[in-house]
Design a protein around this motif. Structure first.
Motif, PDB file in Angstrom:
ATOM      1  N   VAL A   1       0.849  -1.191   0.000  1.00 45.07           N
ATOM      2  CA  VAL A   1       0.000   0.000   0.000  1.00 45.07           C
ATOM      3  C   VAL A   1       0.882   1.237   0.000  1.00 45.07           C
ATOM      4  O   VAL A   1       1.665   1.447   0.924  1.00 45.07           O
ATOM      5  CB  VAL A   1      -0.948   0.021   1.216  1.00 45.07           C
ATOM      6  N   ASP A   2       0.735   2.057  -1.042  1.00 45.29           N
ATOM      7  CA  ASP A   2       1.566   3.242  -1.194  1.00 45.29           C
ATOM      8  C   ASP A   2       0.718   4.485  -0.916  1.00 45.29           C
ATOM      9  O   ASP A   2      -0.050   4.945  -1.770  1.00 45.29           O
ATOM     10  CB  ASP A   2       2.130   3.291  -2.619  1.00 45.29           C
ATOM     11  N   ILE A   3       0.831   5.032   0.298  1.00 49.72           N
ATOM     12  CA  ILE A   3       0.042   6.200   0.682  1.00 49.72           C
ATOM     13  C   ILE A   3       0.384   7.404  -0.188  1.00 49.72           C
ATOM     14  O   ILE A   3      -0.486   8.196  -0.561  1.00 49.72           O
ATOM     15  CB  ILE A   3       0.269   6.524   2.176  1.00 49.72           C
ATOM     16  N   ASP A   4       1.651   7.546  -0.541  1.00 51.11           N
ATOM     17  CA  ASP A   4       2.073   8.672  -1.374  1.00 51.11           C
ATOM     18  C   ASP A   4       1.396   8.624  -2.740  1.00 51.11           C
ATOM     19  O   ASP A   4       0.968   9.657  -3.273  1.00 51.11           O
ATOM     20  CB  ASP A   4       3.592   8.677  -1.546  1.00 51.11           C
ATOM     21  N   ALA A   5       1.289   7.423  -3.324  1.00 52.58           N
ATOM     22  CA  ALA A   5       0.609   7.289  -4.621  1.00 52.58           C
ATOM     23  C   ALA A   5      -0.862   7.665  -4.489  1.00 52.58           C
ATOM     24  O   ALA A   5      -1.439   8.297  -5.387  1.00 52.58           O
ATOM     25  CB  ALA A   5       0.748   5.863  -5.153  1.00 52.58           C
ATOM     26  N   GLY A   6      -1.467   7.280  -3.370  1.00 51.52           N
ATOM     27  CA  GLY A   6      -2.857   7.644  -3.122  1.00 51.52           C
ATOM     28  C   GLY A   6      -3.043   9.146  -3.050  1.00 51.52           C
ATOM     29  O   GLY A   6      -4.011   9.696  -3.586  1.00 51.52           O
ATOM     30  N   GLU A   7      -2.104   9.834  -2.402  1.00 51.53           N
ATOM     31  CA  GLU A   7      -2.188  11.292  -2.297  1.00 51.53           C
ATOM     32  C   GLU A   7      -2.010  11.953  -3.658  1.00 51.53           C
ATOM     33  O   GLU A   7      -2.686  12.940  -3.977  1.00 51.53           O
ATOM     34  CB  GLU A   7      -1.134  11.794  -1.312  1.00 51.53           C
ATOM     35  N   ARG A   8      -1.112  11.395  -4.482  1.00 52.33           N
ATOM     36  CA  ARG A   8      -0.930  11.943  -5.831  1.00 52.33           C
ATOM     37  C   ARG A   8      -2.209  11.778  -6.649  1.00 52.33           C
ATOM     38  O   ARG A   8      -2.591  12.658  -7.416  1.00 52.33           O
ATOM     39  CB  ARG A   8       0.254  11.262  -6.531  1.00 52.33           C
ATOM     40  N   ALA A   9      -2.851  10.626  -6.471  1.00 51.68           N
ATOM     41  CA  ALA A   9      -4.103  10.380  -7.199  1.00 51.68           C
ATOM     42  C   ALA A   9      -5.166  11.398  -6.806  1.00 51.68           C
ATOM     43  O   ALA A   9      -5.907  11.906  -7.661  1.00 51.68           O
ATOM     44  CB  ALA A   9      -4.598   8.962  -6.929  1.00 51.68           C
ATOM     45  N   VAL A  10      -5.258  11.710  -5.521  1.00 53.05           N
ATOM     46  CA  VAL A  10      -6.243  12.694  -5.053  1.00 53.05           C
ATOM     47  C   VAL A  10      -5.971  14.056  -5.675  1.00 53.05           C
ATOM     48  O   VAL A  10      -6.892  14.752  -6.124  1.00 53.05           O
ATOM     49  CB  VAL A  10      -6.244  12.781  -3.514  1.00 53.05           C
ATOM     50  N   GLU A  11      -4.714  14.451  -5.732  1.00 51.35           N
ATOM     51  CA  GLU A  11      -4.367  15.742  -6.325  1.00 51.35           C
ATOM     52  C   GLU A  11      -4.760  15.788  -7.798  1.00 51.35           C
ATOM     53  O   GLU A  11      -5.261  16.800  -8.288  1.00 51.35           O
ATOM     54  CB  GLU A  11      -2.867  16.016  -6.171  1.00 51.35           C
ATOM     55  N   LEU A  12      -4.536  14.681  -8.514  1.00 50.61           N
ATOM     56  CA  LEU A  12      -4.847  14.640  -9.940  1.00 50.61           C
ATOM     57  C   LEU A  12      -6.347  14.688 -10.196  1.00 50.61           C
ATOM     58  O   LEU A  12      -6.795  15.219 -11.225  1.00 50.61           O
ATOM     59  CB  LEU A  12      -4.254  13.379 -10.573  1.00 50.61           C
TER      60      LEU A  12
ATOM     61  N   ASP B   1      -2.367   3.319  -9.296  1.00 53.87           N
ATOM     62  CA  ASP B   1      -1.658   3.982 -10.380  1.00 53.87           C
ATOM     63  C   ASP B   1      -2.314   5.352 -10.519  1.00 53.87           C
ATOM     64  O   ASP B   1      -3.448   5.450 -11.012  1.00 53.87           O
ATOM     65  CB  ASP B   1      -1.796   3.171 -11.671  1.00 53.87           C
ATOM     66  N   PRO B   2      -1.671   6.426 -10.057  1.00 54.55           N
ATOM     67  CA  PRO B   2      -2.333   7.732 -10.031  1.00 54.55           C
ATOM     68  C   PRO B   2      -2.935   8.160 -11.368  1.00 54.55           C
ATOM     69  O   PRO B   2      -4.035   8.714 -11.406  1.00 54.55           O
ATOM     70  CB  PRO B   2      -1.215   8.684  -9.583  1.00 54.55           C
ATOM     71  N   LYS B   3      -2.256   7.892 -12.481  1.00 54.35           N
ATOM     72  CA  LYS B   3      -2.781   8.294 -13.777  1.00 54.35           C
ATOM     73  C   LYS B   3      -4.011   7.472 -14.164  1.00 54.35           C
ATOM     74  O   LYS B   3      -4.962   8.004 -14.749  1.00 54.35           O
ATOM     75  CB  LYS B   3      -1.703   8.153 -14.860  1.00 54.35           C
ATOM     76  N   GLN B   4      -3.984   6.190 -13.831  1.00 52.62           N
ATOM     77  CA  GLN B   4      -5.149   5.351 -14.108  1.00 52.62           C
ATOM     78  C   GLN B   4      -6.340   5.804 -13.268  1.00 52.62           C
ATOM     79  O   GLN B   4      -7.467   5.912 -13.768  1.00 52.62           O
ATOM     80  CB  GLN B   4      -4.837   3.883 -13.808  1.00 52.62           C
ATOM     81  N   VAL B   5      -6.094   6.097 -11.997  1.00 51.40           N
ATOM     82  CA  VAL B   5      -7.157   6.576 -11.120  1.00 51.40           C
ATOM     83  C   VAL B   5      -7.725   7.888 -11.653  1.00 51.40           C
ATOM     84  O   VAL B   5      -8.937   8.100 -11.692  1.00 51.40           O
ATOM     85  CB  VAL B   5      -6.649   6.745  -9.673  1.00 51.40           C
ATOM     86  N   GLU B   6      -6.843   8.783 -12.097  1.00 47.63           N
ATOM     87  CA  GLU B   6      -7.308  10.051 -12.646  1.00 47.63           C
ATOM     88  C   GLU B   6      -8.191   9.821 -13.872  1.00 47.63           C
ATOM     89  O   GLU B   6      -9.234  10.480 -14.037  1.00 47.63           O
ATOM     90  CB  GLU B   6      -6.128  10.941 -13.040  1.00 47.63           C
ATOM     91  N   GLU B   7      -7.797   8.904 -14.724  1.00 47.53           N
ATOM     92  CA  GLU B   7      -8.580   8.634 -15.933  1.00 47.53           C
ATOM     93  C   GLU B   7      -9.967   8.115 -15.566  1.00 47.53           C
ATOM     94  O   GLU B   7     -10.974   8.521 -16.153  1.00 47.53           O
ATOM     95  CB  GLU B   7      -7.847   7.618 -16.814  1.00 47.53           C
TER      96      GLU B   7
ATOM     97  N   GLY C   1     -15.889  10.155  -2.483  1.00 50.18           N
ATOM     98  CA  GLY C   1     -15.571   8.828  -2.990  1.00 50.18           C
ATOM     99  C   GLY C   1     -14.482   8.195  -2.153  1.00 50.18           C
ATOM    100  O   GLY C   1     -14.045   8.746  -1.135  1.00 50.18           O
ATOM    101  N   GLU C   2     -14.056   7.030  -2.584  1.00 46.14           N
ATOM    102  CA  GLU C   2     -13.028   6.292  -1.855  1.00 46.14           C
ATOM    103  C   GLU C   2     -12.184   5.520  -2.858  1.00 46.14           C
ATOM    104  O   GLU C   2     -12.710   4.903  -3.803  1.00 46.14           O
ATOM    105  CB  GLU C   2     -13.679   5.315  -0.872  1.00 46.14           C
ATOM    106  N   THR C   3     -10.882   5.577  -2.670  1.00 45.44           N
ATOM    107  CA  THR C   3      -9.958   4.732  -3.435  1.00 45.44           C
ATOM    108  C   THR C   3      -9.266   3.801  -2.462  1.00 45.44           C
ATOM    109  O   THR C   3      -8.572   4.260  -1.550  1.00 45.44           O
ATOM    110  CB  THR C   3      -8.911   5.588  -4.184  1.00 45.44           C
TER     111      THR C   3
END
Length: 349
Positions: A15-26, A117-123, A142-144
């Motif tokens: 579990v990568d918390i940093d990736a989750g935070e990047r996804a939220v920003e995107l 995957d932040p870009k996939q989540v953003e898409e 929402g929730e990821t």
């Protein structure tokens, strides 16, 4: 601190918390594009806040609906295109609550994956936001969830729910429907989001096609054809109600899982059924293609797929021409596809 991050046991566990935070920003800009004046606060709270406008809803009844996209997600993951299924996710919920005459107000989504995957989540969220804009509702939360060992890397599941409102005296509950009323169908955009276990079984397992193979009728690939998003009928139907008054429509049905056969009876009172004239609307080429490739009976086709009709209105015979004419003025195609009769279930001519 950076050294401590690198040693994170949670990341080691998958579990990568940093990736989750990047996804939220995107995703923030996509969420912001859906906001309505009634939304209080912003993205990132523990819950979403929405102030109901009691000037518009003087006898408010809240209407809710929840759904997912199903195994159509397998096609998106196969093709590597993820925004369209976000539209599907919204459509499946808002079309369901629209059946009551309700206006969708807000939406929340849930995304579970093996690895963020932040870009996939953003898409994906971009697609959800596009669906919300099309339905006129706000994406307020929402929730990821990153769930290693539960989902393989690259795979994900989607679910969501919509909340809408309608005045109590304006609910379409089907109780005014009577024998002789006509069934008006609005066209679908294709398979929508139902029956994909059968679609995948026929095309990929039985026939050995790939998503990149050409679909013979349209020149698009099979993957592109199947990923055509579910139509969202909200603005069309609410505009029709605004123009003609809520009493003109006696009942409505979203042609979703169960096809025409099982969804029209859900809006009919006890003792009534419907006769459908199958030649009254154009059937998109994807359906005869699936039927031919799979050797599916016509009866099963109408029980699994929408067969080109995505939403149904039931109106008095004397009002049918006015309804179809108004829809035509709005740029919407519609077809009188059948009639309500005494009896039960749906039969076909």
């Amino acid at each position: 601190m950076e050294r401590e991050k690198d040693k994170s046991l949670y990341r080691e566990a998958g579990v990568d918390i940093d990736a989750g935070e990047r996804a939220v920003e995107l995703m923030k800009k996509h969420v912001a594009s859906t906001l309505r004046p009634e939304v209080l606060g912003g993205l990132g709270g523990f819950s979403g806040l929405f102030a109901l406008d009691l000037n518009r809803f003087y006898q408010p009844v809240l209407v809710s609906g929840t759904d997912g996209v199903g195994t159509k997600l397998k096609i998106a993951q196969m093709v590597g295109k993820h925004d369209r299924v976000g539209i599907d996710l919204v459509a499946m919920c808002v079309n369901d609550i629209l059946v009551t005459g309700a206006e969708p107000l807000f939406y929340l989504d849930y995304l579970a994956c093996g690895k963020v995957d932040p870009k996939q989540v953003e898409e994906i969220v971009n697609g959800v936001a596009a669906g919300c804009r099309e339905a006129g509702c706000a994406l307020i939360g929402g929730e990821t969830a990153e769930m290693p060992d539960f989902y393989p890397v690259g795979e994900y599941d989607l679910a969501g729910f919509a909340v809408g409102a309608v005045n109590r005296d304006q609910i379409w509950d089907g109780q005014r429907i009577s024998a002789g009323d006509l069934v008006i169908g609005l066209p679908s955009s294709g398979v929508h989001s139902n029956g994909f276990s059968l679609v995948r079984h026929i095309l990929f397992k039985k026939c050995g096609f790939s998503a990149s193979d050409q679909f013979p009728e349209t020149g698009r690939t099979i993957g592109e054809e199947l990923l055509t998003p579910t139509r969202i009928y909200v603005k069309t139907i609410l505009s029709l109600r605004e123009r003609l008054g809520y009493m003109v429509v006696k009942g409505a049905a979203h042609i979703t899982g169960g096809g025409i056969t099982e969804n029209i009876p859900r809006t009919l009172p006890q003792g009534l059924g419907a006769v459908i004239n199958c030649g009254e609307w154009p059937v998109p080429p994807v359906f005869p293609f699936l039927q031919q490739m799979g050797g599916i009976t016509t009866e099963e086709m109408y029980r699994v797929f929408n067969m080109g009709i995505g939403f149904v209105l039931i109106v008095e015979e004397s009002d049918a021409e006015r309804v179809t004419g108004t829809l035509q003025e709005m740029g919407e195609k519609s077809y009188i596809i059948g009639k309500v009769i005494r009896g039960s279930g749906v039969s076909y001519l």
